[in-house]
Design a protein around this motif. Structure first.
Motif, short mmCIF file in Angstrom:
data_model
loop_
_atom_site.label_atom_id
_atom_site.label_comp_id
_atom_site.label_asym_id
_atom_site.label_seq_id
_atom_site.Cartn_x
_atom_site.Cartn_y
_atom_site.Cartn_z
N SER A 109 12.10 84.03 37.04
CA SER A 109 13.42 83.70 37.24
C SER A 109 14.44 83.76 36.25
CB SER A 109 13.34 82.22 37.62
OG SER A 109 12.82 81.31 36.73
N GLY A 110 14.30 83.86 34.87
CA GLY A 110 15.11 84.01 33.90
C GLY A 110 15.61 82.54 33.57
N LEU A 111 15.00 81.51 34.02
CA LEU A 111 15.41 80.13 33.54
C LEU A 111 15.54 79.63 32.13
CD1 LEU A 111 13.04 77.99 36.12
CD2 LEU A 111 15.65 78.29 36.07
N GLU A 112 15.03 80.68 31.25
CA GLU A 112 15.02 80.29 29.87
C GLU A 112 16.76 80.46 29.40
OE1 GLU A 112 14.06 84.68 29.85
OE2 GLU A 112 13.42 82.95 31.07
N GLN A 113 17.37 81.26 30.10
CA GLN A 113 18.80 81.35 29.76
C GLN A 113 19.60 80.00 30.42
OE1 GLN A 113 19.60 84.27 28.19
NE2 GLN A 113 17.60 84.85 28.47
N LEU A 114 19.18 78.94 30.81
CA LEU A 114 19.96 78.12 31.45
C LEU A 114 20.47 77.09 30.00
CD1 LEU A 114 18.42 76.94 34.53
CD2 LEU A 114 20.44 78.24 34.45
N PRO A 115 21.39 76.46 29.97
CA PRO A 115 21.80 75.57 28.94
C PRO A 115 20.79 74.51 28.74
CG PRO A 115 23.86 76.03 30.01
CD PRO A 115 22.58 76.74 31.01
N LEU A 116 20.23 73.89 29.82
CA LEU A 116 19.21 72.89 29.58
C LEU A 116 18.03 73.24 29.05
CD1 LEU A 116 17.32 71.90 33.12
CD2 LEU A 116 18.26 74.13 32.45
N MET A 117 17.67 74.48 29.14
CA MET A 117 16.49 74.99 28.32
C MET A 117 16.66 74.97 26.87
SD MET A 117 13.86 75.26 30.33
CE MET A 117 13.00 75.74 29.03
N GLU A 118 17.90 75.41 26.79
CA GLU A 118 18.25 75.36 24.88
C GLU A 118 18.15 73.92 24.41
OE1 GLU A 118 19.18 76.79 21.35
OE2 GLU A 118 18.85 77.76 23.00
N LYS A 119 18.55 72.98 24.98
CA LYS A 119 18.38 71.84 24.64
C LYS A 119 16.93 71.02 24.59
CE LYS A 119 23.06 70.13 26.51
NZ LYS A 119 23.72 69.28 27.36
N ALA A 120 16.25 71.72 25.53
CA ALA A 120 14.94 71.11 25.72
C ALA A 120 14.09 71.88 24.61
CB ALA A 120 14.12 71.69 27.11
N ILE A 121 14.29 73.07 24.31
CA ILE A 121 13.52 74.02 23.25
C ILE A 121 13.82 73.08 21.76
CG2 ILE A 121 13.54 76.30 21.95
CD1 ILE A 121 14.07 77.46 24.59
N GLU A 122 15.24 73.00 21.49
CA GLU A 122 15.52 72.12 20.29
C GLU A 122 14.83 70.69 20.23
OE1 GLU A 122 17.28 73.28 17.89
OE2 GLU A 122 17.38 75.43 18.86
N SER A 123 14.56 70.00 21.29
CA SER A 123 13.88 68.84 21.27
C SER A 123 12.47 69.00 21.04
CB SER A 123 14.14 68.20 22.40
OG SER A 123 15.54 67.87 22.71
N ILE A 124 11.61 70.10 21.52
CA ILE A 124 10.29 70.46 21.27
C ILE A 124 10.17 70.80 19.82
CG2 ILE A 124 8.28 71.87 21.96
CD1 ILE A 124 9.02 69.57 23.90
N ILE A 125 11.19 71.62 19.34
CA ILE A 125 10.97 72.00 17.88
C ILE A 125 11.06 70.67 17.02
CG2 ILE A 125 12.25 73.20 16.06
CD1 ILE A 125 13.10 75.07 18.08
N LEU A 126 11.89 69.77 17.35
CA LEU A 126 11.89 68.58 16.46
C LEU A 126 10.66 67.69 16.66
CD1 LEU A 126 13.67 66.51 14.90
CD2 LEU A 126 14.66 65.55 16.80
N ALA A 127 10.16 67.68 17.66
CA ALA A 127 9.11 66.95 18.11
C ALA A 127 7.87 67.52 17.46
CB ALA A 127 8.64 66.76 19.39
N LEU A 128 7.68 69.07 17.45
CA LEU A 128 6.39 69.81 16.67
C LEU A 128 6.76 69.42 15.08
CD1 LEU A 128 6.39 73.11 18.40
CD2 LEU A 128 4.76 71.22 18.49
N THR A 129 7.86 69.40 14.70
CA THR A 129 8.24 69.12 13.37
C THR A 129 7.76 67.91 12.70
OG1 THR A 129 10.09 70.86 13.37
CG2 THR A 129 10.05 69.17 11.47
N ASN A 130 8.07 66.84 13.65
CA ASN A 130 7.90 65.49 13.08
C ASN A 130 6.37 65.07 13.38
OD1 ASN A 130 10.50 64.74 12.34
ND2 ASN A 130 10.95 63.95 14.79
N LEU A 131 5.77 65.71 14.41
CA LEU A 131 4.21 65.72 14.53
C LEU A 131 3.49 66.33 13.37
CD1 LEU A 131 2.17 64.62 16.83
CD2 LEU A 131 2.36 66.96 17.77
#
Length: 258
Positions: free
Chosen positions: A160-182
């Motif tokens: 579908s190309g959903l990775e281009q949606l703005p909400l996915m950009e925010k989700a990815i940044e949140s997961i990066i932060l979680a992985l870093t803290n973990l």
């Protein structure tokens, strides 16, 4: 059961929060109205030993058995899907808590000026930023028939190309932060990821780069991030393994007879 066989017990693997000592299913993101469901009556009525587990722990148990290399050092299993959570093993031993909550990073608090209520009943949790249950309402405004089952969503997401949606950009940044803290809590040797999102190579690359850019220089060569393409496989093996292990251990104890 086959003739001549013995039933060792019943193993139950459940998503969400599970209290092992009381055999109680505390909660689950998929069924937010479910609260404190006890399984003790199964043991009472069947008279078989009941072993209740959180499914991320059982999956990690299976992976440790399947891949002996994962038993060396520290291993984190990270799930990013309908909900978000993790499990951790040190030298082949999965760590747990008596409350059934361990690695519940989906409920880490995020710095959010407009915190959204989570399925756990609180606000500002990581899941409200990146879990599939939280993303679906916005995604379905563009793609009304987006599936919520993780296996079905995996294929849909890639096409579908959903990775281009703005909400996915925010989700990815949140997961990066979680992985870093973990990572900064456990300093593991490896992080194993199970997610319908990381089958998209660009997202997996973003997570790897984001993690490495945010951890200390001396640690970047010592950690690996592995995407488990096959998804979940070990809930049955992980939840029944303790039954076989304990039975064999008792059977192999040397006993002296007068």
């Amino acid at each position: 059961k086959p003739a001549g066989s013995e039933i060792l017990g019943v193993g139950v693997s459940l998503p969400g929060t599970v209290n092992l000592p009381t055999r109680t299913w505390i909660s689950s993101a998929r069924w937010p109205s479910l609260r404190n469901l006890s399984f003790e009556t199964i043991e009472e009525k069947s008279r078989y030993k009941l072993s209740v587990h959180r499914f991320l722990d059982t999956e990690l148990e299976f992976l440790l058995i399947k891949n002996p290399a994962y038993r060396q050092g520290g291993t984190i299993l990270f799930h990013w899907g309908y909900g978000i959570g993790s499990a951790y093993a040190n030298m082949g031993r999965v760590l747990r808590s008596t409350l059934g909550r361990f690695g519940e990073i989906g409920h880490w608090k995020m710095d959010d000026p407009f915190p959204r209520k989570c399925t756990c009943g609180l606000t500002g949790c990581l899941e409200t930023k990146a879990a599939l249950w939280a993303l679906l309402p916005e995604i379905r405004k563009t793609y009304p028939y987006t599936p919520e089952d993780e296996n079905e969503f995996r294929g849909f997401f890639q096409e579908s190309g959903l990775e281009q949606l703005p909400l996915m950009e925010k989700a990815i940044e949140s997961i990066i932060l979680a992985l870093t803290n973990l990572y900064n809590i456990f300093f593991p040797d490896r992080i194993l990821i199970i997610s319908p999102f990381t089958h998209c190579k660009s997202i997996l690359t973003r997570l790897k780069e984001g993690l490495l850019n945010n951890i200390p220089d001396f640690a970047r060569e010592t950690v690996s991030l592995v995407n488990l393409n096959e998804g979940f496989q070990g809930e049955i093996y992980g939840s029944t393994y303790p039954l076989f292990h304990n039975t064999l251990r008792n059977a192999l104890i040397a006993r002296w007879e007068n």
